[in-house]
Design a protein around this motif. Structure first.
Motif, PDB file in Angstrom:
ATOM      1  N   LYS A  95       8.988  -9.768 -15.680  1.00 32.27           N
ATOM      2  CA  LYS A  95       8.021  -8.757 -15.222  1.00 32.27           C
ATOM      3  C   LYS A  95       7.418  -9.110 -13.863  1.00 32.27           C
ATOM      4  N   ALA A  96       7.402 -10.400 -13.538  1.00 31.92           N
ATOM      5  CA  ALA A  96       6.854 -10.837 -12.245  1.00 31.92           C
ATOM      6  C   ALA A  96       7.602 -12.072 -11.768  1.00 31.92           C
ATOM      7  N   TYR A  97       7.609 -12.233 -10.446  1.00 29.78           N
ATOM      8  CA  TYR A  97       8.279 -13.385  -9.837  1.00 29.78           C
ATOM      9  C   TYR A  97       7.414 -13.951  -8.724  1.00 29.78           C
ATOM     10  N   VAL A  98       7.536 -15.262  -8.568  1.00 27.29           N
ATOM     11  CA  VAL A  98       7.101 -15.922  -7.337  1.00 27.29           C
ATOM     12  C   VAL A  98       8.380 -16.301  -6.608  1.00 27.29           C
ATOM     13  N   LEU A 132      -4.250 -20.879  -4.449  1.00 25.03           N
ATOM     14  CA  LEU A 132      -3.864 -20.002  -5.554  1.00 25.03           C
ATOM     15  C   LEU A 132      -4.064 -20.693  -6.894  1.00 25.03           C
ATOM     16  N   GLY A 133      -3.664 -21.967  -6.970  1.00 24.01           N
ATOM     17  CA  GLY A 133      -3.878 -22.709  -8.206  1.00 24.01           C
ATOM     18  C   GLY A 133      -5.350 -22.858  -8.535  1.00 24.01           C
ATOM     19  N   GLY A 134      -6.173 -23.020  -7.486  1.00 27.73           N
ATOM     20  CA  GLY A 134      -7.614 -23.088  -7.706  1.00 27.73           C
ATOM     21  C   GLY A 134      -8.172 -21.781  -8.235  1.00 27.73           C
ATOM     22  N   ASP A 135      -7.722 -20.652  -7.672  1.00 34.84           N
ATOM     23  CA  ASP A 135      -8.182 -19.341  -8.157  1.00 34.84           C
ATOM     24  C   ASP A 135      -7.805 -19.118  -9.613  1.00 34.84           C
ATOM     25  N   LEU A 136      -6.654 -19.673 -10.010  1.00 34.95           N
ATOM     26  CA  LEU A 136      -6.196 -19.522 -11.388  1.00 34.95           C
ATOM     27  C   LEU A 136      -6.766 -20.593 -12.313  1.00 34.95           C
ATOM     28  N   ALA A 137      -7.537 -21.537 -11.736  1.00 29.15           N
ATOM     29  CA  ALA A 137      -8.152 -22.628 -12.507  1.00 29.15           C
ATOM     30  C   ALA A 137      -7.112 -23.435 -13.277  1.00 29.15           C
ATOM     31  N   ALA A 191      -2.584 -11.844  -5.686  1.00 28.40           N
ATOM     32  CA  ALA A 191      -1.516 -12.693  -6.206  1.00 28.40           C
ATOM     33  C   ALA A 191      -1.916 -13.327  -7.531  1.00 28.40           C
ATOM     34  N   ALA A 192      -3.154 -13.824  -7.605  1.00 26.66           N
ATOM     35  CA  ALA A 192      -3.637 -14.449  -8.839  1.00 26.66           C
ATOM     36  C   ALA A 192      -3.659 -13.450  -9.988  1.00 26.66           C
ATOM     37  N   GLN A 193      -4.033 -12.207  -9.703  1.00 32.33           N
ATOM     38  CA  GLN A 193      -4.075 -11.188 -10.747  1.00 32.33           C
ATOM     39  C   GLN A 193      -2.679 -10.893 -11.284  1.00 32.33           C
ATOM     40  N   ILE A 194      -1.705 -10.811 -10.380  1.00 26.99           N
ATOM     41  CA  ILE A 194      -0.317 -10.578 -10.815  1.00 26.99           C
ATOM     42  C   ILE A 194       0.148 -11.703 -11.725  1.00 26.99           C
ATOM     43  N   LEU A 195      -0.158 -12.937 -11.358  1.00 29.18           N
ATOM     44  CA  LEU A 195       0.298 -14.076 -12.153  1.00 29.18           C
ATOM     45  C   LEU A 195      -0.447 -14.167 -13.482  1.00 29.18           C
ATOM     46  N   ARG A 196      -1.745 -13.849 -13.515  1.00 30.86           N
ATOM     47  CA  ARG A 196      -2.486 -13.841 -14.788  1.00 30.86           C
ATOM     48  C   ARG A 196      -1.918 -12.801 -15.747  1.00 30.86           C
ATOM     49  N   ASP A 198       0.867  -1.173   0.000  1.00 27.84           N
ATOM     50  CA  ASP A 198       0.000   0.000   0.000  1.00 27.84           C
ATOM     51  C   ASP A 198       0.905   1.224   0.000  1.00 27.84           C
ATOM     52  N   GLY A 199       1.193   1.738  -1.209  1.00 25.72           N
ATOM     53  CA  GLY A 199       2.128   2.840  -1.318  1.00 25.72           C
ATOM     54  C   GLY A 199       3.530   2.369  -1.004  1.00 25.72           C
ATOM     55  N   GLU A 200       4.182   3.026  -0.042  1.00 30.57           N
ATOM     56  CA  GLU A 200       5.529   2.654   0.360  1.00 30.57           C
ATOM     57  C   GLU A 200       5.542   1.592   1.455  1.00 30.57           C
ATOM     58  N   GLY A 201       4.351   1.273   1.982  1.00 29.04           N
ATOM     59  CA  GLY A 201       4.285   0.308   3.065  1.00 29.04           C
ATOM     60  C   GLY A 201       3.379  -0.862   2.735  1.00 29.04           C
ATOM     61  N   PHE A 202       2.911  -1.553   3.770  1.00 31.74           N
ATOM     62  CA  PHE A 202       2.036  -2.710   3.601  1.00 31.74           C
ATOM     63  C   PHE A 202       0.842  -2.577   4.537  1.00 31.74           C
ATOM     64  N   ARG A 203      -0.214  -3.203   4.151  1.00 29.63           N
ATOM     65  CA  ARG A 203      -1.385  -3.297   5.012  1.00 29.63           C
ATOM     66  C   ARG A 203      -1.817  -4.750   5.102  1.00 29.63           C
ATOM     67  N   GLU A 204      -2.380  -5.114   6.243  1.00 31.28           N
ATOM     68  CA  GLU A 204      -2.907  -6.464   6.394  1.00 31.28           C
ATOM     69  C   GLU A 204      -4.150  -6.631   5.529  1.00 31.28           C
ATOM     70  N   ALA A 205      -4.309  -7.823   5.019  1.00 33.97           N
ATOM     71  CA  ALA A 205      -5.459  -8.123   4.164  1.00 33.97           C
ATOM     72  C   ALA A 205      -5.999  -9.490   4.532  1.00 33.97           C
ATOM     73  N   SER A 206      -7.196  -9.765   4.083  1.00 36.18           N
ATOM     74  CA  SER A 206      -7.758 -11.107   4.265  1.00 36.18           C
ATOM     75  C   SER A 206      -7.068 -12.050   3.291  1.00 36.18           C
ATOM     76  N   TRP A 207      -7.201 -13.329   3.571  1.00 35.57           N
ATOM     77  CA  TRP A 207      -6.619 -14.307   2.658  1.00 35.57           C
ATOM     78  C   TRP A 207      -7.267 -14.213   1.277  1.00 35.57           C
ATOM     79  N   ASP A 208      -8.557 -14.011   1.223  1.00 37.38           N
ATOM     80  CA  ASP A 208      -9.231 -13.916  -0.080  1.00 37.38           C
ATOM     81  C   ASP A 208      -8.680 -12.761  -0.901  1.00 37.38           C
ATOM     82  N   GLU A 209      -8.497 -11.606  -0.245  1.00 35.80           N
ATOM     83  CA  GLU A 209      -7.988 -10.442  -0.972  1.00 35.80           C
ATOM     84  C   GLU A 209      -6.549 -10.657  -1.413  1.00 35.80           C
ATOM     85  N   ALA A 210      -5.733 -11.214  -0.520  1.00 36.99           N
ATOM     86  CA  ALA A 210      -4.325 -11.424  -0.851  1.00 36.99           C
ATOM     87  C   ALA A 210      -4.164 -12.441  -1.980  1.00 36.99           C
ATOM     88  N   LEU A 211      -4.935 -13.524  -1.931  1.00 37.28           N
ATOM     89  CA  LEU A 211      -4.856 -14.527  -2.993  1.00 37.28           C
ATOM     90  C   LEU A 211      -5.364 -13.968  -4.317  1.00 37.28           C
TER      91      LEU A 211
END
Length: 744
Positions: free
Chosen positions: A517-520, A606-611, A313-318, A297-310
């Motif tokens: 462009k992206a890494y895991v 994560l794999g499930g979200d990405l189908a 992550a899925a969007q970055i990988l797609r 979140d900007g220069e820092g981080f914020r806590e998120a739910s697992w659903d939001e974080a996954l």
């Protein structure tokens, strides 16, 4: 006594003995106590330990013996009396019991009555045996003696007044560890066990003196006063800080791992444990554990739910599938997690996946292979060649196996860039600059040795000339009919190689030199785990990064866009494959911190979200049912530029800086073996540069500069500088093949 054997049908190397009227056949030369143990007949003992030389100084194992109808005039120590044909042994008759009770009475004359506050209470051999052999009334009224304690370092606590002079600890440091740090001082009733010079124990196996001590004289300083044994539950696990995979138990109370102790496995670690594996659990409670999903979140981080974080992550990988994506895994990642990472990369169309993050030269496409000579057989070798390894620090218990071979008469030859310390005699030394290691291997003369092991270690495997050294070692082994044993560079490097965490396109170095462009990144502390830190942090800092991590450390926060908290190995159920190619399972011991989950669960979600295919299972059994070795046509990387002028770099891994968990163990970080960042120069090279002992010097490389204190060390090959990796201060030098040095 008749010269005829009691039982003529026995093999020629066996004799017949009778222990408490039980007839048995036992090998010639064995001791009474060994025969009794084999038959399950208990004989009390304190000084005897099956892995240590016989001392026969506690006398607790006194038994009554008879040969040819003639009784021995006095009781015999079962640990030091060899069997003979027709020998009769009585362990529980009046004569034996009286002797054993008298010995117990003498042992307790000076022993303090502090069982309620003793950390050994509940698992004390003296406490147990005194219940059966002790008298109810003490006939001695003299004042008990008091022995001053000495500081043996951050790992072993001492209360030497409790010592019964069994000398197990002395024999361990002398015969097993080979450091001869403990000994007996004074004589008779004034005998004391100590270190002579009052300095801390420096052996990398020091915690084993806790296990062999039969009383509360030597205890675990990190565990001290935290729990009683009966409060603890034992969970089987394995060490994950080197490729040996030592078997151990984590002792747990209410989800917290309070200590680790060895679990017997003769094929792997016998009954010993390295300090690195014994005390690693302390790092699990570090302040920077990742306990909740975090989103940038900007220069820092914020806590998120697992659903939001996954979802993030899925969007970055797609958005960055195919060749735009790189997947990098720590080499201690489990087989289950590694297989899912391989499925993830394949499902996203990326061939850029690798676990060899600490290796510079991958031009030959080499990856971990099982030892051609199993670890348990190395101690039977006739000759051993150690190539490019500080073996004592790299795999402490493999070094101990080599020591056993040397004690049997094996010739040990060393080809290294630093004349590292070993606890056995060296038959020949070839100490040369890193670029000359490959040529030096061929100069080793094995004589007429038939059973030979060639052990190639991390200094060679992770150096800029690794491909040439690997080829030279393989050619040498083939020519000499020797067994090639390349130490896997990571606790599960072999398992990950078998489960497809290898590149079909770019290897670890290539995908960082040619940024994606992206890494895991999986289980990696970006600031310290990569071979080339500068290139890695530059590439990751310019990309979108999904970090699966046990720690939300500064370097992870610096590069990650999403941090997904996962459990460390002691907190999950998993399998790792050791250097013998044996897959070993662990049980979950410690509780997962905060909202963290097992890595395989997060990957499945994560794999499930990405189908993606291969993520349809619902539990660990389902995942394991689909596991199978995966063959990858490994892409070959580019060769490292050869050294051009200046000093060559010989980098070894600091023993207590090998991974993120160890680096957070306070006790290990304060250990004398953790020497801190510095550079060691041959005195001739230091004199040429005008640098003296202890001076600060500036080391300049193509990948950065470092200012380090210089230590003069004649063990370093001339033309080289030796550094230890795992420190931020030395990181700029690890990837360099050469450097320039000048006074700071």
């Amino acid at each position: 006594m008749s010269a005829q054997p009691v039982n003529p049908n026995l093999p020629p190397d066996h004799v017949t003995v009778f222990i408490d009227d039980v007839e048995m056949a036992v090998p010639k030369g064995s001791m009474i106590i060994q025969a009794a143990d084999k038959a399950g007949i208990p004989i009390p003992r304190f000084c005897y330990h099956e892995k240590l030389p016989i001392a026969a100084n506690c006398r607790m194992c006194l038994v009554d013996t008879e040969v040819g109808g003639r009784a021995a005039p006095k009781p015999s120590p079962a640990c030091a009396t060899p069997v003979m044909d027709g020998l009769k042994v009585f362990t529980r008759n009046e004569k034996a019991l009286k002797a054993q009770r008298n010995v117990m009475e003498f042992l307790l004359i000076n022993h303090p009555l502090d069982c309620p506050v003793c950390d050994q209470g509940g698992e004390c051999e003296l406490q147990d045996l005194s219940l059966g052999y002790g008298r109810s009334v003490n006939r001695f009224v003299e004042r008990k003696r008091v022995v001053a304690d000495e500081d043996m370092g951050p790992l072993v606590a001492t209360e030497m007044t409790r010592c019964i002079q069994c000398t197990r600890c002395i024999r361990f440091t002398a015969e097993i560890a080979g450091t001869y740090e403990l000994g007996g001082m004074y004589r008779g009733e004034n005998l004391q066990i100590g270190t002579f010079d009052g300095k801390p124990l420096t052996t990398e196996l020091s915690g084993n003196v806790i296990d062999v001590c039969p009383v509360g004289a030597l205890t675990n300083k990190v565990f001290q006063f935290k729990a009683r044994p009966w409060e603890l539950t034992a969970r089987p696990s394995i060490g994950y800080h080197d490729a040996l995979g030592s078997n151990l138990f984590h002792h747990v109370r209410r989800g917290d791992i309070l200590r680790s102790v060895p679990r017997d496995n003769e094929a792997v670690n016998e009954c010993w444990l390295s300090d690195r594996d014994r005390y690693a659990h302390e790092g699990l409670s570090a302040d920077d554990r990742a306990v909740a999903p975090l989103i940038r979140d900007g220069e820092g981080f914020r806590e998120a739910s697992w659903d939001e974080a996954l979802a993030k992550a899925a969007q970055i990988l797609r958005d960055n599938a195919g060749d735009a994506l790189g997947v990098l895994a720590h080499p201690a990642t489990s087989n289950e997690e590694g297989a899912l990472l391989a499925r993830l990369a394949e499902g996203l169309g990326s061939g850029n996946i690798d676990h060899r993050i600490g290796q510079l030269d991958l031009s030959d496409g080499a990856h971990a292979q099982a030892f051609a000579m199993p670890v348990a057989e190395i101690e039977q070798a006739d000759a051993i060649v150690i190539v490019g390894s500080n073996l004592r620090h790299e795999v402490p218990l493999l070094h101990q196996r080599v020591r056993k071979a040397a004690k049997r008469g094996a010739k040990v030859h060393v080809v290294n860039s630093v004349d590292f310390d070993f606890t056995f005699a060296i038959a020949s030394r070839h100490v040369v600059a890193p670029s000359q290691l490959a040529d030096a291997i061929a100069k080793v003369d094995l004589g007429d040795a038939a059973n030979v092991a060639v052990i190639v270690g991390g200094v060679a495997e992770n150096g800029p000339h690794a491909a040439a050294v690997r080829k030279a070692a393989a050619d040498f082994a083939a020519a000499k009919n020797a067994k090639l044993c390349r130490i896997p560079q990571g606790a599960n490097a072999l398992g990950l190689s078998r489960h497809g965490v290898l590149p079909a396109a770019r290897d670890a170095q290539a995908m960082l030199r040619e940024p994606r462009k992206a890494y895991v990144i999986y289980g990696i502390e970006p600031g310290l785990d990569f071979a080339d830190q500068r290139t890695a942090l530059t590439a990751l800092g310019a990309a979108q990064v999904v970090a699966f991590s046990q720690f939300a450390c500064q370097s992870t926060r610096r590069v990650a866009d999403v941090i997904l908290p996962i459990g460390a190995l002691p907190e999950v159920e998993a399998t790792l494959t050791n250097l013998d190619g044996i897959a070993q399972a662990t049980a979950a011991a410690g509780k997962l911190p905060g909202q963290a989950h097992s890595g395989w669960r997060v990957l499945r979600a994560l794999g499930g979200d990405l189908a993606l295919p291969g993520f349809e299972f619902t539990d660990l059994d389902g995942l394991r049912a689909g596991l199978a070795p995966k063959t990858v046509q490994v892409a070959k990387g580019g060769a490292v530029a050869p050294a051009s002028g200046g000093l060559e770099v010989a980098a070894s891994q600091a023993i207590y800086r090998v991974d993120a968990v160890i680096r957070r163990c306070g006790a290990l970080q304060s250990h004398p073996l953790n020497a801190g960042p510095h550079a060691s120069l041959n005195p001739a090279d230091a004199a040429a540069a005008g640098i003296g002992e202890g001076a600060m010097a500036k080391f300049s490389t193509a990948t950065g500069t470092a200012t380090l204190q210089v230590l003069l060390d004649a063990r370093v090959a001339q033309g080289s500088v030796w550094i230890e990796a795992g420190y931020g201060a030395t990181a700029p030098l690890v990837a360099a093949s050469s450097l320039e040095v000048a006074r700071a």
